[in-house]
Scaffold this active site. Sequence first.
Site, PDB file in Angstrom:
ATOM      1  N   HIS A 209      -5.738  -3.456  -1.220  1.00  0.00           N
ATOM      2  CA  HIS A 209      -6.085  -3.989   0.113  1.00  0.00           C
ATOM      3  C   HIS A 209      -7.328  -4.871   0.090  1.00  0.00           C
ATOM      4  O   HIS A 209      -7.566  -5.633   1.029  1.00  0.00           O
ATOM      5  CB  HIS A 209      -6.186  -2.857   1.160  1.00  0.00           C
ATOM      6  CG  HIS A 209      -7.497  -2.144   1.205  1.00  0.00           C
ATOM      7  ND1 HIS A 209      -7.694  -0.895   0.672  1.00  0.00           N
ATOM      8  CD2 HIS A 209      -8.676  -2.501   1.758  1.00  0.00           C
ATOM      9  CE1 HIS A 209      -8.935  -0.518   0.894  1.00  0.00           C
ATOM     10  NE2 HIS A 209      -9.554  -1.487   1.547  1.00  0.00           N
TER      11      HIS A 209
ATOM     12  N   SER B  84     -14.366   0.574  -0.746  1.00  0.00           N
ATOM     13  CA  SER B  84     -12.958   0.452  -1.133  1.00  0.00           C
ATOM     14  C   SER B  84     -12.795  -0.093  -2.541  1.00  0.00           C
ATOM     15  O   SER B  84     -13.537  -0.984  -2.954  1.00  0.00           O
ATOM     16  CB  SER B  84     -12.247  -0.507  -0.182  1.00  0.00           C
ATOM     17  OG  SER B  84     -11.950   0.185   0.985  1.00  0.00           O
TER      18      SER B  84
ATOM     19  N   ASP C 195      -1.873   1.549  -2.891  1.00  0.00           N
ATOM     20  CA  ASP C 195      -3.073   0.710  -2.736  1.00  0.00           C
ATOM     21  C   ASP C 195      -3.833   0.621  -4.066  1.00  0.00           C
ATOM     22  O   ASP C 195      -4.867   1.262  -4.256  1.00  0.00           O
ATOM     23  CB  ASP C 195      -3.953   1.302  -1.622  1.00  0.00           C
ATOM     24  CG  ASP C 195      -5.080   0.366  -1.214  1.00  0.00           C
ATOM     25  OD1 ASP C 195      -5.056  -0.809  -1.633  1.00  0.00           O
ATOM     26  OD2 ASP C 195      -5.982   0.824  -0.482  1.00  0.00           O
TER      27      ASP C 195
HETATM   28  C1  4AZ Z   1     -12.763   0.693   4.334  1.00  0.00           C
HETATM   29  O1  4AZ Z   1     -12.742   0.134   5.396  1.00  0.00           O
HETATM   30  C2  4AZ Z   1     -12.787   2.177   4.346  1.00  0.00           C
HETATM   31  N1  4AZ Z   1     -13.620   7.014   5.234  1.00  0.00           N
HETATM   32  C3  4AZ Z   1     -12.755   2.867   3.151  1.00  0.00           C
HETATM   33  C4  4AZ Z   1     -12.770   4.248   3.144  1.00  0.00           C
HETATM   34  C5  4AZ Z   1     -12.833   4.930   4.317  1.00  0.00           C
HETATM   35  C6  4AZ Z   1     -12.878   4.283   5.510  1.00  0.00           C
HETATM   36  C7  4AZ Z   1     -12.851   2.889   5.517  1.00  0.00           C
HETATM   37  C8  4AZ Z   1     -12.850   6.437   4.252  1.00  0.00           C
HETATM   38  O2  4AZ Z   1     -12.773   0.092   3.285  1.00  0.00           O
END
Ligand code: 4AZ
Length: 835
Positions: free
Chosen positions: A638, A785, A691
């Site tokens: 993503h 992420s 993902d």
């Molecule tokens: C993000 O937006 C994201 N709480 C990644 C992980 C989490 C929330 C948002 C987990 O990349």
Amino acid sequence: MKRESGLSFDPKKDEINGIPEEMEFLPASDQKKLEKRSPKETALLVGLILGAALLSLMIGLLVWHFHFRPDNTIKKMYNGYLTITNKQFTEDLEDFDSEAFKQLATTVEQTLLETYMGMDSVAPHYVRSTVTAFSEGSVIAYYWLECRVPPEGAAELDEAIRAVSPFSGKSRSGGTKSLRISDLVVDSADPRRVKPPKDHTCAFDLHAVGGEMNTFSSPGFPNEPYPANVWCQWVLRADPHHVIELNFVTFDLESVCHNDFVVVYDSLSPIEKREITQRCGLYPPTNAFKLMSSRNVMLVTLMTDDDENYPGFKAEFRQVPKQRQCSKILQGSGSFSSPYYPAYYPPRADCTWVLKVDPPNHIKVMFNVFLLQNPDENNVCKDYVEINNRRICGEQPPMVELSNGSEMTIKFRSDAAESCRGFSATFEPYDASKPCPEEFACRNGRCIALDLKCDAWNDCGDSSDEINCKCTSNQFRCGTGLCTSNQWLCDGVSDCGDKSDEANCECEAGEMRCANGKCIPEVQRCNLVNECGDNSDEEGCSNTDMTVPCSEHTYTCKDGTCIRKKNAMCDGTHQCPDGSDEHDCNCGIRPYKHSRIVGGMDAEVGEWPWQVSLHFQDKGSICGASVISTRWLVSAAHCFQDERTIRFSDHTTWTAYMGLHDQHKLDGAQKRRLKRIIRHENYNPQMFDNDIALLELDRPLSFTSVVQPICLPEAAHDFPIGKNTWITGWGMVHEDGGLATVLQKAEVRIIRRRNCNDLLSGTVTTRMLCAGYLSGGIDACQGDSGGPMSSVEENGKVFLAGIVSWGDGCARKNKPGVYTKVSKFREWIKGHTGL
Ligand code: 4AZ
């Protein structure tokens, strides 16, 4: 000295008329000549012959005694020091070539000789004692003591020598000079740590100058590795009324302490009882250690063996005025800490703080950092903080202590050895009738929001917010009296603390029930791994043959055979017949040693050497990734999903930084561009299913102490429910906060998918892992992420359990984070990268 040789010669024994029985006379060849000899002459001749025989026997015996008799004794070395109270230290006593040194050393050695020879239990074994150094106070003399003793007498001799206190309070005369001696400390020395007292190779005497920083380093540093088989020592001295602060700026030794190590002593004798610390391995700059002496001397020793030589160390030291008094009376509010904090506290510290606030207020003390030496095997604290009649030691999370009135006494004591980082605390007054205005007062002194009481979560940390609550219909009453959510029943994790939420559980098909109530897959029975936790799955097993029919719960070796142990890959033991379970295991290694401090906070340099920061154009770090080889990174699909006007899928817009710690210090990192982005072909942008993405680098990486690949889990690798794993990244520190500049780390617990689906509306697929704390507060967030969820396995190797993927906000209550389950993509990764 009486020595038993086992053979003796007693001329009186077995003699006939003064002639030994075994002695033969030659037959007389010339009777006449014989007859001519007078009886006097004959006696003289016999006497001569006898004397010569006796002499040669004696010589023979002596030669045998000193050359050929097996020596059944062993050498025992002791080291120690004593205080001479009727002498004043002078500067020339620092120089062992000076007359003053030689004279006093001779007197002390004579005194030691007399003392030990005067002890029946020591005298037969005493060989010599040698003075090695003197220091201030009045004069402290450091010495070695050498003995020889039959092995069976060694323990007794140790005891006798340790018990020596022949000098205390007494005055001994050593010829014309008399020494008044007190405070004698002596202990047996590890023979490997015995440097011959007169060996001055690789021995340095350094005296701190003014307040300046002085440096020294291991031989060859930084141009070449330290030599093999060296025994080096640095004597560090400071002026009177000063102590020494020693800081290892760089430290890189072999990681096995048995082979190469540095020991720092709070003494000039390498005596174990005065050992401040022993170190080996590689330390990152964020985990440098600053040590303090209790007096104006310190001894640093380096010992190396015959192989694997590393760069060594560079150290700085300076003298600082000795803190006269660490005890204080503190009024109102303020802070206090262990002496010299954040440097390690010195040995033999003794501080008392009396805190006072205006009555009727009481006192709240908050310990923010608490790192003392661990208790001994009997759970007795050696170094401790004494507060409210309790002695606290070891490592403690932030804690609060309350007084019973408007005054409170806190003590800190450290013993003579093994120091640690110490503690730092603040205190303030509080109204005992209203300790937490508009909040709930936990028993441990914390204040929490009122709606956190009786919510089935231990928000206080001591569960006092969940005591005496009425359990609701969706809650279960634990054996401990606490309430827990029904959905945590039978999830393999003891949420109650007493396992009552895990008892009487139905196991699912294909699972077995452990004696402790836990359910595990049936195939894990008799696989030599204690999955139950109580070993009940490994009891009564007769079949120790590891090869079994292949299934999703087995490990497949290269030759196609399957073994029962699921997480067999790189676990340090060979199980596959072809040894393939231990091939390609150069991964998941952290070259740097890290401190024990944990928690959601700044990572240390090199703590997560596979962590990558992905910068998009000039927008800074917007995603994370993990190093899996010199050419490949793994991240989340993503991150590379195009948005209306932004082409995140364009590999030329990204820059990857490896070995990065602080976003403001990009220069120190390995910087690479991307050659290719491979997004999973089944990535579902709506559901975030599959993902995962592979990133090929334009140029290979070099692995260093801060850049290393993480191990990829096999398809069958099991990260069990309840296991603690680590997530890391430079993402947002709060749901609507800013990005972190220093890499952050947090520990999260793997949650059963079924439970996670209840909380996240059934959107968690089998290719996802859930982790976090349902009470909220600790989670990954935007910007994290693509980064790793690292699982430290039993042998210390680190595996990539997950990839930060998505969540419902960040750190919200009952909203755990969701991660890509990497084991599901092992074949996919292999297919694209060959790894
Ligand atoms: C993000 O937006 C994201 N709480 C990644 C992980 C989490 C929330 C948002 C987990 O990349």
